[in-house]
Design a protein around this motif. Structure first.
Motif, mmCIF file in Angstrom:
data_model
loop_
_atom_site.group_PDB
_atom_site.id
_atom_site.type_symbol
_atom_site.label_atom_id
_atom_site.label_comp_id
_atom_site.label_asym_id
_atom_site.label_seq_id
_atom_site.Cartn_x
_atom_site.Cartn_y
_atom_site.Cartn_z
ATOM 1 N N VAL A 63 -3.222 7.954 -4.356
ATOM 2 C CA VAL A 63 -3.474 7.037 -3.086
ATOM 3 C C VAL A 63 -3.401 7.763 -2.152
ATOM 4 C CG1 VAL A 63 -3.026 4.898 -1.918
ATOM 5 C CG2 VAL A 63 -2.778 4.943 -4.358
ATOM 6 N N THR A 64 -4.229 8.362 -1.240
ATOM 7 C CA THR A 64 -4.094 8.798 -0.109
ATOM 8 C C THR A 64 -4.290 7.955 1.270
ATOM 9 O OG1 THR A 64 -5.048 10.644 -1.266
ATOM 10 C CG2 THR A 64 -4.973 10.988 1.100
ATOM 11 N N LEU A 65 -3.395 8.115 1.853
ATOM 12 C CA LEU A 65 -3.402 7.067 3.199
ATOM 13 C C LEU A 65 -3.560 7.994 4.548
ATOM 14 C CD1 LEU A 65 -0.557 4.177 2.650
ATOM 15 C CD2 LEU A 65 -2.896 4.087 2.275
ATOM 16 N N ALA A 66 -4.448 7.422 5.240
ATOM 17 C CA ALA A 66 -4.722 8.231 6.666
ATOM 18 C C ALA A 66 -3.128 8.454 7.130
ATOM 19 C CB ALA A 66 -5.472 7.451 7.402
ATOM 20 N N ASN B 160 -1.074 5.654 8.640
ATOM 21 C CA ASN B 160 -0.751 4.667 7.956
ATOM 22 C C ASN B 160 0.535 5.126 7.440
ATOM 23 O OD1 ASN B 160 -2.263 2.148 8.007
ATOM 24 N ND2 ASN B 160 -3.974 3.488 7.684
ATOM 25 N N LYS C 45 1.072 -1.185 0.085
ATOM 26 C CA LYS C 45 -0.017 -0.090 0.037
ATOM 27 C C LYS C 45 1.001 1.202 0.068
ATOM 28 C CE LYS C 45 -0.376 0.274 4.789
ATOM 29 N NZ LYS C 45 -1.776 0.185 6.003
#
Lengths: 93, 86
Positions: A86-89, A92, A32
């Motif tokens: 892709v935007t991860l919190a 993360n 990811k």
């Protein structure tokens, strides 16, 4: 579906029936965080748009065959989308 | 089905027609004990938010039934937001 990075193309003139006109791309599966994970696969390009270096997402097994125009093209991986972002919190990252 | 946690969003303007207008969420796969094991990208049909614990259907035939289609390159669909596990 998983993330992948297109690494190149595969040309095969002699191939199974049903694979005519299918564009094969070498795809490196990614985790990811977009780091390489596992070994590359050869995926059919269901979009006919992905080029080397592109970030994509791909489907496997029967869903790959379902991604193709014709009914049941014998492929086991298929690219179904180009990824813009892709935007991860934060936690993360 | 699998348990997961929504880790983020995926923006994809160019995709297979099936994905047009669909909301793609990247989910960590987390078992009830909290152990993470990989991730997947799923279509969200329940308005799950980033950080939510979710229920993921990860099989093509059931996924296609959710969209009432008999063919389509879909397998992973977020089908529920988990309130509690006991």
């Amino acid at each position: 579906m998983q993330l992948g990075r297109v690494q190149g193309t595969v040309v095969a003139t002699v191939k199974a029936e049903g694979l005519e006109g299918v564009r094969f791309l070498i795809v490196q599966p990614l985790d990811k965080h977009q780091k390489d994970k596992g070994s590359p696969v050869v995926a059919a390009d269901a979009l006919a748009m992905a080029g080397p270096g592109e970030l994509v997402y791909f489907v496997a097994s029967r869903e790959a065959a379902e991604a193709m125009e014709e009914r049941f093209v014998p492929v086991d991986h298929a690219i179904v989308g180009l990824v813009d972002q892709v935007t991860l919190a934060e936690d993360n990252q | 089905m699998k348990l997961g946690r929504v880790a983020g969003t995926v923006v994809s303007p160019i995709s297979h027609p099936f994905f047009d207008g669909q909301r793609l969420l990247l989910c960590d796969l987390v078992d009830p004990a909290g152990t993470a094991s990989g991730y997947l990208i799923a279509i969200d049909v329940v308005d799950a938010g980033v950080g939510d614990q979710v229920l993921i259907c990860d099989e093509g035939t059931s996924a296609r039934q959710i969209f009432q289609i008999d063919t389509g390159p879909i397998r992973s669909v977020i089908v529920g937001v988990v309130d509690a596990i006991s």
